[in-house]
Motif scaffolding. Structure first.
Motif, PDB file in Angstrom:
ATOM      1  N   SER A 448       0.829  -1.212   0.000  1.00  0.00           N
ATOM      2  CA  SER A 448       0.000   0.000   0.000  1.00  0.00           C
ATOM      3  C   SER A 448       0.863   1.261   0.000  1.00  0.00           C
ATOM      4  N   THR A 449       2.170   1.119   0.259  1.00  0.00           N
ATOM      5  CA  THR A 449       3.091   2.260   0.113  1.00  0.00           C
ATOM      6  C   THR A 449       4.400   1.749  -0.489  1.00  0.00           C
ATOM      7  N   ASP A 450       5.144   2.643  -1.130  1.00  0.00           N
ATOM      8  CA  ASP A 450       6.429   2.250  -1.720  1.00  0.00           C
ATOM      9  C   ASP A 450       7.376   1.733  -0.640  1.00  0.00           C
ATOM     10  N   ASP A 451       8.137   0.705  -0.976  1.00  0.00           N
ATOM     11  CA  ASP A 451       9.190   0.208  -0.097  1.00  0.00           C
ATOM     12  C   ASP A 451      10.453   0.119  -0.964  1.00  0.00           C
ATOM     13  N   HIS A 452      11.187   1.228  -1.065  1.00  0.00           N
ATOM     14  CA  HIS A 452      12.334   1.336  -1.971  1.00  0.00           C
ATOM     15  C   HIS A 452      11.924   0.955  -3.395  1.00  0.00           C
ATOM     16  N   TYR A 453      12.575  -0.100  -3.950  1.00  0.00           N
ATOM     17  CA  TYR A 453      12.267  -0.448  -5.346  1.00  0.00           C
ATOM     18  C   TYR A 453      11.048  -1.359  -5.463  1.00  0.00           C
ATOM     19  N   ARG A 454      10.501  -1.793  -4.325  1.00  0.00           N
ATOM     20  CA  ARG A 454       9.228  -2.525  -4.373  1.00  0.00           C
ATOM     21  C   ARG A 454       8.149  -1.454  -4.232  1.00  0.00           C
ATOM     22  N   LEU A 455       7.519  -1.157  -5.333  1.00  0.00           N
ATOM     23  CA  LEU A 455       6.638   0.006  -5.321  1.00  0.00           C
ATOM     24  C   LEU A 455       5.242  -0.371  -4.859  1.00  0.00           C
ATOM     25  N   LYS A 456       4.500   0.678  -4.498  1.00  0.00           N
ATOM     26  CA  LYS A 456       3.084   0.550  -4.175  1.00  0.00           C
ATOM     27  C   LYS A 456       2.374  -0.228  -5.291  1.00  0.00           C
ATOM     28  N   GLY A 457       1.495  -1.146  -4.921  1.00  0.00           N
ATOM     29  CA  GLY A 457       0.818  -1.982  -5.931  1.00  0.00           C
ATOM     30  C   GLY A 457       1.498  -3.336  -6.020  1.00  0.00           C
ATOM     31  N   GLY A 458       1.336  -4.006  -7.150  1.00  0.00           N
ATOM     32  CA  GLY A 458       1.933  -5.335  -7.336  1.00  0.00           C
ATOM     33  C   GLY A 458       3.448  -5.249  -7.340  1.00  0.00           C
ATOM     34  N   THR A 459       4.114  -6.203  -6.690  1.00  0.00           N
ATOM     35  CA  THR A 459       5.582  -6.152  -6.589  1.00  0.00           C
ATOM     36  C   THR A 459       6.273  -7.168  -7.491  1.00  0.00           C
ATOM     37  N   GLY A 460       5.551  -8.230  -7.861  1.00  0.00           N
ATOM     38  CA  GLY A 460       6.210  -9.313  -8.610  1.00  0.00           C
ATOM     39  C   GLY A 460       7.004 -10.219  -7.685  1.00  0.00           C
ATOM     40  N   SER A 461       6.643 -10.214  -6.408  1.00  0.00           N
ATOM     41  CA  SER A 461       7.333 -11.050  -5.410  1.00  0.00           C
ATOM     42  C   SER A 461       7.341 -12.518  -5.830  1.00  0.00           C
ATOM     43  N   GLY A 462       8.488 -13.149  -5.749  1.00  0.00           N
ATOM     44  CA  GLY A 462       8.603 -14.570  -6.110  1.00  0.00           C
ATOM     45  C   GLY A 462       9.379 -14.780  -7.399  1.00  0.00           C
ATOM     46  N   VAL A 463       9.374 -13.787  -8.278  1.00  0.00           N
ATOM     47  CA  VAL A 463      10.053 -13.963  -9.569  1.00  0.00           C
ATOM     48  C   VAL A 463      11.570 -13.998  -9.367  1.00  0.00           C
ATOM     49  N   ARG A 464      12.087 -13.048  -8.598  1.00  0.00           N
ATOM     50  CA  ARG A 464      13.540 -12.934  -8.501  1.00  0.00           C
ATOM     51  C   ARG A 464      14.152 -14.090  -7.722  1.00  0.00           C
ATOM     52  N   ILE A 465      13.493 -14.526  -6.666  1.00  0.00           N
ATOM     53  CA  ILE A 465      14.049 -15.657  -5.897  1.00  0.00           C
ATOM     54  C   ILE A 465      14.062 -16.923  -6.753  1.00  0.00           C
ATOM     55  N   MET A 466      12.995 -17.177  -7.501  1.00  0.00           N
ATOM     56  CA  MET A 466      12.939 -18.418  -8.273  1.00  0.00           C
ATOM     57  C   MET A 466      13.900 -18.389  -9.434  1.00  0.00           C
ATOM     58  N   PHE A 467      14.045 -17.217 -10.053  1.00  0.00           N
ATOM     59  CA  PHE A 467      14.995 -17.118 -11.164  1.00  0.00           C
ATOM     60  C   PHE A 467      16.412 -17.392 -10.645  1.00  0.00           C
ATOM     61  N   ASP A 468      16.735 -16.803  -9.509  1.00  0.00           N
ATOM     62  CA  ASP A 468      18.064 -17.021  -8.932  1.00  0.00           C
ATOM     63  C   ASP A 468      18.274 -18.506  -8.630  1.00  0.00           C
ATOM     64  N   TYR A 469      17.268 -19.138  -8.027  1.00  0.00           N
ATOM     65  CA  TYR A 469      17.383 -20.554  -7.663  1.00  0.00           C
ATOM     66  C   TYR A 469      17.545 -21.436  -8.904  1.00  0.00           C
ATOM     67  N   LEU A 470      16.717 -21.218  -9.895  1.00  0.00           N
ATOM     68  CA  LEU A 470      16.737 -22.085 -11.083  1.00  0.00           C
ATOM     69  C   LEU A 470      17.990 -21.846 -11.921  1.00  0.00           C
ATOM     70  N   LYS A 471      18.404 -20.603 -11.975  1.00  0.00           N
ATOM     71  CA  LYS A 471      19.622 -20.264 -12.725  1.00  0.00           C
ATOM     72  C   LYS A 471      20.831 -20.971 -12.092  1.00  0.00           C
ATOM     73  N   ARG A 472      20.925 -20.900 -10.754  1.00  0.00           N
ATOM     74  CA  ARG A 472      22.037 -21.566 -10.076  1.00  0.00           C
ATOM     75  C   ARG A 472      21.994 -23.074 -10.244  1.00  0.00           C
ATOM     76  N   LYS A 473      20.772 -23.597 -10.215  1.00  0.00           N
ATOM     77  CA  LYS A 473      20.603 -25.043 -10.347  1.00  0.00           C
ATOM     78  C   LYS A 473      21.062 -25.506 -11.738  1.00  0.00           C
ATOM     79  N   SER A 474      20.891 -24.633 -12.718  1.00  0.00           N
ATOM     80  CA  SER A 474      21.171 -25.044 -14.093  1.00  0.00           C
ATOM     81  C   SER A 474      22.651 -24.929 -14.452  1.00  0.00           C
ATOM     82  N   ILE A 475      23.439 -24.346 -13.554  1.00  0.00           N
ATOM     83  CA  ILE A 475      24.867 -24.160 -13.889  1.00  0.00           C
ATOM     84  C   ILE A 475      25.625 -25.484 -13.671  1.00  0.00           C
TER      85      ILE A 475
END
Ligand code: BES
Ligand code: ZN
Ligand code: ZN
Length: 475
Positions: A448-475
């Motif tokens: 409901s309020t900006d939190d640095h680069y996680r802005l007010k509204g939808g944040t896309g939470s979950g995308v960055r952690i999973m990308f990091d996990y899957l990318k590392r797994k694939s190396i």
């Protein structure tokens, strides 16, 4: 693609710059006049960490990297700096900015990430959007091209997830959600198959169909596949995302005062799964991943399912529905049953599932639980720290599942007041027979309020952690 980070090909003397430094930095390469250098030193002596120098030919935003106890904390502080510097960049109508690193460790990519995530805007519904548009269009860095591409992919995935979450129900019905997923699949290169109501009926997805009964629009079941050549895994990783395009609570209607205001975000888990598949496809990560998103609205229509109803889930489990607002677990359970047909290596589900998760840890992380091996859980926790989408692991003892006993059916969809996030997880566990983790993102998915680069509204939470996990797994 939302791509905004590019490699600096040649230095141009008029390029506005953000300079990342620390207390060891040698400032002589910056071409500062004596008066500018004296000013910089005096600011540094005052312990100022954001120093602005207008050289007229270009502007310099000097950022001193703060000392932190761990590398992941430094990365996060640098992303936050990126979010802070976005404001003056747009105020000065800067369109393109370069990043120069004069620090012992290079954090240019983290800075660029913070800048671009914080520069996001959702302006679709303004009549005069142009006048509100940020000036900043491009960030130039001196980093490795492969790493820049990967970062652009995951940022784009995150921003598309935000777009989907920010869309109201008046646009994003389940069918429209499927259309948008198809468009993103075409653009990024992942495959999308949409199952419609007759196919959902044929599969006997009783949870999804029950929730859909009060809806105006039909449900969809979306199957996203990323399977490039040379995948490192024999069995796929399946990601399941809650796709409730709007949650009124159904007949167990949510109290109208405020509690419904943000419920367009109830497909946030589904949006994250779309964002993850988008990023994996764009970055060509060599790993076989399937996304499953059951989608419908939850409404108190004339034919709506009612508290007390007993429904038959896809695997024939009977569920006594004691609260129609606990709808997420019903649609997710059918998708978890469907996941079995892939004999997956690992299933992770993402859902804005419970208010209890929000009450437990707020917006600061993802409430997580499940039965995947401790090495998988450790790797996920590590990825959470890397990208600062941290996991709060819940106890997942058997006793919690006893709280879902029903008098007339195999289980109920409603636990007691305590540990609601865990009983919801236990409900889901009943429908799994593979290594599995549940991520309740109700806290961080929508702010409901900006939190640095996680802005007010939808944040896309979950995308960055999973990308990091899957990318590392694939190396
Ligand atoms: N979509 C809500 C959970 C939610 C709450 C998401 C706050 C985002 C922010 C979910 O469907 C829900 O209504 N859960 C109920 C479950 C209860 C009836 C057992 C809740 O948590 O109150
Ligand atoms: Zn609900
Ligand atoms: Zn919900």
């Amino acid at each position: 693609m939302y791509s905004l980070i590019h490699k600096i090909e040649e230095s141009s003397p008029n390029l506005d710059l953000i300079v990342l430094g620390d207390n060891q930095s040698d400032w002589s390469g910056l071409d500062l006049s004596q008066i500018e250098l004296d000013y910089l030193k005096s600011e540094l002596n005052k312990d100022h960490s954001s120093i602005y120098i207008n050289q007229y030919s270009r502007r310099l935003f000097i950022e001193i990297i703060p000392f932190q106890s761990s590398k992941s904390l430094v990365c996060e502080k640098v992303r936050e700096r990126g979010a802070m510097v976005v404001k003056p960049l747009n105020l000065y109508k800067i369109e393109k900015v370069g990043i120069v690193s004069l620090s012992s460790t290079d954090f240019s990519l983290e800075l660029a990430e913070g800048i671009i995530l914080a520069n996001y805007q959702f302006l679709k519904y303004f009549n005069h959007a142009d006048s509100k548009q940020n000036s900043l269009k491009e960030v130039l860095v001196c980093s490795d091209s492969f790493e820049i591409n990967q970062l652009n992919a995951v940022i784009s995935g995150t921003l598309y997830a935000r777009d989907l979450i920010n869309e109201p129900l008046s646009y994003l019905t389940a069918l429209k959600f499927s259309e948008e997923i198809t468009k993103l699949g075409d653009e990024a290169g992942f495959k999308v198959e949409i199952l419609h109501k007759n196919q959902i009926e044929a599969l006997k997805m009783g949870g999804l169909l029950a929730v859909n009964r009060g809806a105006v629009e039909p449900p969809t079941f979306n199957i996203l596949t990323h399977k490039p050549k040379n995948t490192i895994n024999q069995k796929p990783i399946v990601l399941v995302g809650k796709g409730i395009v709007y949650d009124t609570g159904g007949l167990s209607l949510k109290p109208t005062a405020n509690s419904m205001d943000m419920m367009k975000c109830d497909m946030g888990g589904g949006a994250s799964v779309v964002g993850i598949l988008y990023a994996l496809a764009k970055a060509n990560v060599p790993i076989h991943v399937v996304g499953l998103i059951p989608a419908t609205e939850n409404r108190p229509g004339g034919n709506a399912y009612a508290p007390g109803d007993v429904i038959h889930m896809m695997n024939n489990t009977t569920v006594e529905v004691l609260n129609t607002d606990a709808e997420g677990r019903l649609v997710m359970a059918d998708a978890l049953c469907y996941a079995k047909k892939y004999s997956p290596e690992l299933v992770i589900d993402f859902a804005t599932l419970t208010g209890a998760a929000v009450r437990a840890i707020g917006k600061y992380g993802i409430v997580a639980m499940g039965n995947a091996s401790s090495s998988v859980q450790d790797d996920l926790v590590k990825s959470g720290e890397n990208v600062y989408e941290r996991l709060a692991m819940m106890p997942f003892w058997d006793e919690y599942s006893h709280l879902l006993k029903s008098d007339i059916a195999d289980m109920t969809n409603l636990g007691p007041a305590e540990a609601g996030q865990i009983t919801a997880g236990k409900f889901l566990e009943h429908f799994t027979d593979y290594p599995w983790m549940h991520f309740d993102i109700a806290g961080p998915a929508y702010l409901s309020t900006d939190d640095h680069y996680r802005l007010k509204g939808g944040t896309g939470s979950g995308v960055r952690i999973m990308f990091d996990y899957l990318k590392r797994k694939s190396i």
